[in-house]
Write an enzyme that holds these catalytic residues in place. Structure first.
Site, mmCIF file in Angstrom:
data_model
loop_
_atom_site.group_PDB
_atom_site.id
_atom_site.type_symbol
_atom_site.label_atom_id
_atom_site.label_comp_id
_atom_site.label_asym_id
_atom_site.label_seq_id
_atom_site.Cartn_x
_atom_site.Cartn_y
_atom_site.Cartn_z
ATOM 1 N N TYR A 5 73.473 54.788 52.718
ATOM 2 C CA TYR A 5 73.288 53.341 52.820
ATOM 3 C C TYR A 5 74.259 52.558 51.939
ATOM 4 O O TYR A 5 74.524 51.383 52.211
ATOM 5 C CB TYR A 5 71.818 52.958 52.608
ATOM 6 C CG TYR A 5 71.090 53.045 53.938
ATOM 7 C CD1 TYR A 5 71.152 51.995 54.847
ATOM 8 C CD2 TYR A 5 70.441 54.202 54.319
ATOM 9 C CE1 TYR A 5 70.549 52.087 56.091
ATOM 10 C CE2 TYR A 5 69.834 54.308 55.568
ATOM 11 C CZ TYR A 5 69.893 53.238 56.449
ATOM 12 O OH TYR A 5 69.320 53.329 57.693
ATOM 13 N N HIS B 72 64.538 53.394 52.318
ATOM 14 C CA HIS B 72 65.201 54.575 52.857
ATOM 15 C C HIS B 72 65.084 55.788 51.941
ATOM 16 O O HIS B 72 65.732 56.809 52.174
ATOM 17 C CB HIS B 72 66.663 54.260 53.180
ATOM 18 C CG HIS B 72 66.799 53.308 54.331
ATOM 19 N ND1 HIS B 72 66.406 53.631 55.601
ATOM 20 C CD2 HIS B 72 67.239 52.020 54.390
ATOM 21 C CE1 HIS B 72 66.614 52.600 56.414
ATOM 22 N NE2 HIS B 72 67.116 51.602 55.701
#
Lengths: 735, 735
Positions: A257, A413
């Site tokens: 990410y 996440h």
């Protein structure tokens, strides 16, 4: 902790100058002149330009289509609006480089078409997002649209009549910027997102800031930089730079990410640097954006981002990285390793000033090999929330990397695993992290979203190479609980010749259980490849079951104990917390030896894990795929050592890389482990000493002072094999 | 059929001249002079020479060790004797190229050491071979030893005194040549092998012939060429050239073993060409050795040999191929495609005249891209035992290949599968053949031999993409039965624009069941990639169960019918004939549609198999690994359509390649099948007409005249969709 506030101060006392000339976002007059002059001399940039012109020509050859917003992601109107911004960027650049007015006209005509429909648009009819867009089902896509369209508008700005600008800005850009900042009546959620510390806000602020600069609107630019209230304390791009990265440039969700987040950061930073050079944006926070790019590149193996938390297989060739690497290089041309990344991993450059600089300097032979170094990447804004340690082989030709994840949770996440190791060697993932359960863009696989198995398996602790207690996940798999804590890095030493060590602890994953893991990467004179020692300690006042899973890539070769293989029926290993997804393919125990050896082959090399066990230890082999009604999981293979009903247990393993296996010439060598035994000699609250022995009478001893962090302290411990002495918290001895 | 006998006649009337000068096997005076002159100018050859000199220097730096023969393959004495011949070859070449006498001396001293022990050696103590060697456990290795040592002796020949030659030839080479031809008292089996039509005989004749040439012994050379009786009718290299290859250069065991067989053929042929140019050995049988090399290169995909019969993953980079390609190019320098193979796939060249020519001409830029073509490679010495058809995409950029195996059994390495298809696309194996169950050289995996699962699974029909009747294997899995038969190629047409067809039949695999398979590779204007139509017909007087297995590589994406997935327990699909190795992971049936669609993803592309089914059809998903106590099998995935209790059944499928899936830019397109239905319109003894329909109202119709081979015949058939007309045995119509 005091925040650097000098930039807001500086800016608030200066008039924002806006764009003095156009283009000034990703292209400049000087850059365009250079590109024109160099045409035909730099193949990589010629290719970028040819691609851009092909896109622009394809646009010219087709009708302008601005459909009514109707479809969700992947659907017609969604994809058409995306295509439109790509077309406008291509045409904008094509106009700048060729001077052919048809390209500029195309951009202007399309913008006018958007200006005609935009004022009448309410929220998008697809109701799947808390912050729906107007052109798109979610505002995020609208931000991305405006980032791109700003670049196109910047390119053609000088070609518009004042009336045209008035039309487009009044009917399209200002309402859209306002929408991104404030939403529409009925849903003001965009305001919260705009001021959030989150990558969606990075896109939104980049969009508002870039269109602001292009329109010479200093208010929009200030809000983009300092948040809706322009104070810099409650949102905005500068605060994002302060808060979204640790001081090492680490992004809390992980490498995968960070890749995604870096894109709008770099695009907007480039634009700021052009239009407000006085901000010295790339120097801000000790060059935090350069650090982020560098950390991202380091958190990769063979050009692929290391997989932890939610992660798919992506790498340096992702489009975000092309932006990041091109822009970073253009902003700091002393970093010639970026050219290496561009040259070796990326098959295109941006059709911008930055891409030109990269292509030109590669052509000039200036690239320098990307160098990897062992390092700790600290998590947390102030670097105080644990981190990810990466140990690299000192000889780059060995090309191996060992990671230890001891971070905070990593927001939405994050996965429920602390103290997880992964090992990469010889171009392969050897000890693996499953990453995310997602088939992005594949409609048939849960519409391309994260599949339910992401939560039920990939996020669970058993899916990772860490300690699992009582078949539960760390923090009970509860997000709010995990978000409260982070692991601690206890010790790192990457500076010694031949011995690199990292040690981390986690006390909160399981109430009442202390976890410590020390891994050493040791170059010995007697083994073919560097050796990894892994010491995983669990201590508790109460009895627990401890599972030590090893997820491996490749083919199982042998186990040194009898095992019962599932031959005609197979069942799951457990019922919950990820165990329900594991087929139990074999199980056994080792009553012949206190050292249990598992050997497998990955690529053309062998790996042997020798672990200290007792006759009570149970070993199981597992495979993913159970309780997976839609085949959403990949088939991955694991080996688990299980210790039952113990207060404390220390798992100690030698992970040996060995063997030369050349199928093409049918020559092979060293295909069996050299390890003759591993044992934990001493394991007290104060000290843990463990030894691994190898053929030829060699020994490697891992020494841990469990309670001392004193680097100068001298330790002397009586063991069954004699007295062992060392200095400092951790040491490795070789004989 | 008359055999070409002109070579024996010619030779028998000529005195065999022997080696007029040394070296004259793989090096020549002229070649050496060229190599010396070119040093430092051709990097690839410099690298080859550096490697050779490094090997030679390492030899000089160590003692001569000629151990007593004791160990089997992989053991110390075995590996040491192998290493010795590699060292001698390196030193022989080093002497030729550098003129440093120490290298020559090393060869001579080692040969003397062998001469001292050889006369006293009986059979090797390891008794595992019917034809044990003396230095090695099997005579085969002794032949390979002598082939290499002949090359070394040839290099240093001029440096020996007559007395040294006398010693070495009398005590080592002549007895060894005699042993290879005749064995020793107690086991004369070598004589049978020497004269056999088998690749072990190729090594033996090459060894005897090459040492004969070096020693100027015309008798040995004659026996090598024409067999022990020198008639050319009962053995020898020339007869091997007649019998071991089909007229297309195909070797009956398949591509993987053709790779192995080609090595001694090319080495010996090169030696013959040097010493007996009047034989024009490379022109023999219309250039059969060149054909064999060419066929071998064609039977590969992306540089890896197609896997059928016993095969591991090997390719152009195998050492045998370096010999074959280098020598073939040196013998026919007009074939510039061989340079492409050497340049792109092989990272070394031979340190010989042939390797020099290859390296030099690559450096000169003479390489031409290796071109692939659709072709039938006929099996059987006279090309009358079926064959393997390979259909290639006409656009090389598409890089796809479809194969149909319809050969004879393929000797001891053959598998029980006829009419099997495999499909390669986009750099991947898409429809796979398991190949061999073997972990070569891995002691822990059945000592590196073919594992028992090779016989129980890999050889069985269910392991292949073919028709399986009543859960049994072709020919009952009985070798002698399978060896009696071969499939028939019924029709091929690779010449039409956009449509390539091959059709084959097999009547003996299952008594009373006739199998016909017609596959068409069709380039349509409306599908993204070429389409494959597969028509597999089974007819019988009695009722049978028919299984249609599809082994696929990649991840299952979707099935268009409800299925029951094994969630918490899993069992095997069957008990025997390979079925015992299949885990049944899901099963279901399709009562909603007569077209059953299975979509999977391999690499970045999608594949959809649409098959005509009925509500009675059962579909199962399987995975290998059951009944495999030692994890010898790889995990592979299959999809099987099962039709029960029918006399006749025709499986008709559309295999569609589609989709663009770019994870790096997160763009994807065309991820679902365009096929709207497939059906068999007509299926009578005379005609089968099947149609596949696609979005946009497109149709592709496959027309088969079951009983007519007449290319001129006109056919007109009434179908539920109207009259279909075509000419010839097979046709494809597109609308």
């Amino acid at each position: 902790m005091k925040k650097l506030l000098f930039i807001p101060m500086l800016l608030l006392t200066l008039a924002v100058s806006g764009a003095a000339q156009h283009p000034s976002l990703l292209l400049t007059h000087e850059g365009v002149a250079e590109m024109r002059a160099a045409r035909g001399t730099i193949p990589a940039f010629d290719a970028a330009m040819a691609r851009t012109l092909a896109g622009a020509d394809a646009a010219l050859a087709s009708e302008i289509v601005v459909p009514e917003p109707r479809d969700g992601g992947g659907g017609y109107s969604h994809e058409r609006h995306k295509l439109n911004y790509y077309e406008m960027v291509d045409c904008g650049i094509a106009w700048q480089v060729t001077g052919d007015e048809r390209y500029a006209r195309r951009v202007i005509d399309m913008l006018k078409a958007y200006a005609r429909i935009y004022p009448s648009l309410g929220f998008h009819p697809v109701k799947l997002s808390n912050t729906p867009g107007r052109l798109f089902w979610q505002t995020l896509n609208e931000s991305v649209w405006l980032v791109h369209t700003s670049m196109a508008y910047d390119c053609v700005y000088d070609m518009l009549t004042p009336a045209e600008r008035e039309d487009i800005e009044t009917n399209l850009f200002r309402p859209m910027a306002d929408f991104l900042m404030n939403g529409l009546e009925g849903n003001r959620g965009n305001n919260k997102v705009f001021n959030k510390m989150h990558n969606h806000a990075t896109w939104a602020t980049a969009a508002v800031g870039m269109i602001g600069m292009t329109m010479n609107d200093s208010t929009l630019v200030r809000k983009a930089l300092y948040g809706s209230d322009e104070t810099g304390k409650h949102g905005g791009f500068i605060q994002q730079m302060d808060e979204l990265f640790s001081s090492d440039g680490y992004f809390t969700e992980g490498a995968y990410y960070l890749r995604y987040a870096i894109w709008p950061f770099m695009i907007f930073a480039q634009s700021i640097d052009r239009n407000m050079p006085e901000l010295k944006i790339f120097e801000y926070r000790d060059g935090i954006l350069f650090k982020a790019v560098s950390t991202l590149l380091q958190l990769a193996y063979d050009g692929r981002f290391m997989r932890f938390n939610d992660a798919l297989v992506k790498g340096y060739d992702a489009q975000e990285l092309v932006y990041a690497v091109n822009i970073a290089y253009n902003a700091d041309r002393s970093n010639k390793m970026l050219l290496d990344v561009a040259a070796r991993y990326q098959d295109w450059v941006l059709p911008t000033d930055a891409g030109f600089a990269v292509a030109r300097d590669i052509e000039r032979g200036e690239a320098q090999p990307l160098a990897f170094r062992s390092a700790l990447y600290r998590d947390g804004r102030d670097g105080d929330c644990g981190g990810v340690a990466v140990i690299r082989s000192t000889d780059p030709a060995l090309n191996s990397a060992l990671t230890l994840k001891a971070t905070s949770h990593g927001l939405s996440h994050g996965h429920y695993d602390k103290l997880t190791i992964a090992y990469y060697d010889n171009g392969n993932e050897v000890l693996c992290d499953y990453g995310a359960a997602r088939w992005i863009n594949i409609e048939a696989k849960y519409k391309g979203h994260y599949t339910p198995e992401n939560r039920t398996f990939a996020m669970q602790s058993i899916a990772h190479n860490t300690l699992v207690v009582d078949e539960g996940s760390h923090f009970g798999g509860i997000y709010d609980e995990s978000m409260k804590h982070h692991s601690e890095i206890l010790y790192t030493d990457f500076s010694r010749e031949g011995v690199q060590i990292v040690s981390a602890g986690e006390d909160n994953a399981y109430p009442g259980v202390k976890m410590r893991r020390t891994v050493a990467y040791v170059e010995t004179p007697f083994l073919q490849y560097p050796l990894i020692l892994d010491l995983l300690q669990a201590t508790s006042d109460k009895n627990h079951n401890y599972d030590y899973p090893i997820w491996y890539n490749g083919q199982m070769v042998s186990l040194n104990f009898p095992y019962e293989r599932a031959l005609t029926t197979m069942t799951t290993l457990g019922k919950d917390n990820g165990y329900q997804h594991l087929w139990l393919t074999a199980e056994g125990s080792n009553s012949d030896s206190g050292t249990t050896c598992f050997t497998w082959i990955t690529g053309d090399r062998f790996y042997s894990l020798n672990t200290a066990t007792t006759p009570q230890s149970r070993m199981v082999m597992v495979e993913t795929g159970a309780s997976d009604p839609n085949y959403n999981l990949r088939v991955e293979k694991g080996y688990i050592i299980r210790e039952r009903d113990l207060k404390n247990h220390t798992f100690f393993s030698s992970l040996e890389t060995h063997g030369t296996y050349d199928l093409q010439v049918e020559q092979s060598d060293n295909l069996t482990s050299s390890c003759t035994g591993v044992k934990v000699l001493v394991d007290t609250p104060e000290y843990t000493v463990a030894v691994a022995e190898y053929e030829g009478g060699h020994k490697v001893t891992l020494c841990v002072a469990n309670l001392s962090a004193d680097k100068a302290a001298h330790h002397s411990v009586q063991t069954p094999d004699g007295v062992v002495e060392w200095d400092g918290p951790r040491d490795v001895k070789m004989e």
